[in-house]
Write a protein that holds these residues in place. Structure first.
Motif, PDB file in Angstrom:
ATOM      1  N   ASP A  99       0.984  -1.149  -0.100  1.00 26.93           N
ATOM      2  CA  ASP A  99      -0.050  -0.211  -0.042  1.00 26.93           C
ATOM      3  C   ASP A  99       1.047   1.116  -0.053  1.00 26.93           C
ATOM      4  O   ASP A  99       2.039   1.296   0.680  1.00 26.93           O
ATOM      5  CB  ASP A  99      -0.868   0.299   1.201  1.00 26.93           C
ATOM      6  N   TRP A 133       3.881   0.647   2.777  1.00 27.10           N
ATOM      7  CA  TRP A 133       3.912  -0.474   3.966  1.00 27.10           C
ATOM      8  C   TRP A 133       3.039  -1.639   3.627  1.00 27.10           C
ATOM      9  O   TRP A 133       2.228  -1.566   2.486  1.00 27.10           O
ATOM     10  CB  TRP A 133       3.138   0.283   5.249  1.00 27.10           C
ATOM     11  N   SER A 157      -0.453  -4.828   7.367  1.00 30.10           N
ATOM     12  CA  SER A 157      -0.148  -4.062   8.711  1.00 30.10           C
ATOM     13  C   SER A 157      -1.173  -3.478   9.291  1.00 30.10           C
ATOM     14  O   SER A 157      -1.983  -2.997   9.017  1.00 30.10           O
ATOM     15  CB  SER A 157       1.017  -2.988   8.287  1.00 30.10           C
ATOM     16  N   ARG A 158      -1.068  -3.817  10.781  1.00 32.29           N
ATOM     17  CA  ARG A 158      -2.152  -3.349  11.789  1.00 32.29           C
ATOM     18  C   ARG A 158      -1.548  -2.426  12.737  1.00 32.29           C
ATOM     19  O   ARG A 158      -2.166  -2.225  13.849  1.00 32.29           O
ATOM     20  CB  ARG A 158      -3.086  -4.418  12.323  1.00 32.29           C
ATOM     21  N   ARG A 166      -0.556   0.779  14.727  1.00 34.34           N
ATOM     22  CA  ARG A 166      -0.955   2.225  14.978  1.00 34.34           C
ATOM     23  C   ARG A 166       0.002   3.027  14.510  1.00 34.34           C
ATOM     24  O   ARG A 166       0.132   4.248  14.147  1.00 34.34           O
ATOM     25  CB  ARG A 166      -1.283   2.319  16.447  1.00 34.34           C
ATOM     26  N   ALA A 188       0.574   3.643  10.807  1.00 33.11           N
ATOM     27  CA  ALA A 188      -0.632   4.406  10.301  1.00 33.11           C
ATOM     28  C   ALA A 188      -0.443   5.843  10.806  1.00 33.11           C
ATOM     29  O   ALA A 188      -0.546   6.612   9.929  1.00 33.11           O
ATOM     30  CB  ALA A 188      -1.864   4.078  10.911  1.00 33.11           C
ATOM     31  N   ARG A 238       0.022   9.073   8.042  1.00 33.02           N
ATOM     32  CA  ARG A 238      -0.834  10.239   8.367  1.00 33.02           C
ATOM     33  C   ARG A 238       0.144  11.555   8.293  1.00 33.02           C
ATOM     34  O   ARG A 238      -0.423  12.446   7.564  1.00 33.02           O
ATOM     35  CB  ARG A 238      -1.946  10.181   9.354  1.00 33.02           C
TER      36      ARG A 238
END
Length: 282
Positions: A159, A263, A267-268, A270, A273, A277
């Motif tokens: 992604d 990434w 992937s989870r 935080r 993420a 962002r």
């Protein structure tokens, strides 16, 4: 198939010698031979052609070698990411960012500053790597996120979010006749007899054939250019790292370079993420 069998097969396929493969694996040769025979029976395919003197891969063996490497890399990546997630759960969170050494330094600095200002920011460990290594580090789990430069790096399977698109310049020794120009074309650069383009190592570490000097990293390459041994086509942002003995001229018809943050889609994290962002916002 078991991962043990795949490791055994990859060793034999890469060494093309059962004795050397057994030594590399730290086992005796008879159990290695039995494991390969068992794997061939299970698959119903001959993987290796054996004679008294040589071992060669069959077509099926060549396919399995590629697939086995990918499978073993995936297993190792899963192990690394799981351990990192476990550390995060015990109060030691962090994220590993892979970026090419000497490239996008200004962008990386802005990204890290922007992310550090976030209320839930965690420690970011920078993994500085050589040409084209970010993709491999991201795939094998040693990095959580990476900066890739398209079209030179492959973002297939990741992604991504686009951070910047820019043109390219040719980096030359200061005082070279072309430095008096406002722009040049690719053909003019590739035909410079006294300043060949550098040769970078491939994924296997081997250098392609050609007249240009071998380059290991950006620092070495910039020194070669300053000495009048090479030129370099690079993204416009490289100007920030050029010393006074180097000059850059825009290359009119060079492809645009797009920097993306990438990434793994599964992937989870935080932290990942949050870093993505911050990067896209700033």
């Amino acid at each position: 198939m078991e991962t043990r069998e795949l490791r055994y097969f990859v060793a034999v396929a890469e060494e093309l010698h059962f004795g050397r493969a057994a030594q590399r694996l730290g086992i005796a040769q008879p159990p290695l031979s039995r494991a390969i025979h068992q794997l061939e029976r299970r698959l119903g395919a001959s993987l290796l052609e054996r004679t008294s003197r040589t071992v060669t891969l069959t077509e099926a063996g060549s396919v399995l070698l590629q697939e086995a490497r990918a499978a073993l890399d995936a297993v190792e990546a899963a192990e690394r990411r799981t351990r990192r997630a476990a550390l995060a759960a015990t109060g030691r969170p962090g994220v590993v960012l892979a970026t090419k050494a000497g490239a996008s330094s200004e962008l990386v600095a802005k990204l890290l500053d922007a992310y550090a200002a976030e209320p839930d920011a965690v420690t970011v460990d920078l993994l500085l790597c050589g040409i084209g290594e970010q993709e491999r580090l991201l795939r094998d789990g040693r990095a959580d996120v990476a900066l890739l430069h398209l079209p030179f790096d492959s973002a297939s399977g990741f992604d991504t979010e686009e951070l910047r698109a820019e043109g390219q310049v040719v980096v030359l020794p200061a005082g070279h006749p072309l430095t008096g120009r406002t722009q040049v074309r690719m053909a003019e650069v590739t035909e410079l007899p006294d300043l060949p383009l550098p040769r970078w190592p491939g994924p296997d570490g081997a250098y392609p054939e050609g007249p240009g000097p071998r380059a290991r990293d950006h620092a070495q390459l910039l020194q070669l250019i300053a000495l009048g041994r090479a030129c370099w086509i690079a993204p416009e942002s490289c100007r920030a790292q050029l010393s006074e003995d180097l000059a850059a001229v825009p290359v009119l018809d060079a492809p645009m370079v797009t920097t993306v943050i990438a990434w793994p889609p599964q992937s989870r994290s935080r932290a990942v993420a949050g870093l993505v962002r911050a990067a896209t916002r700033h």
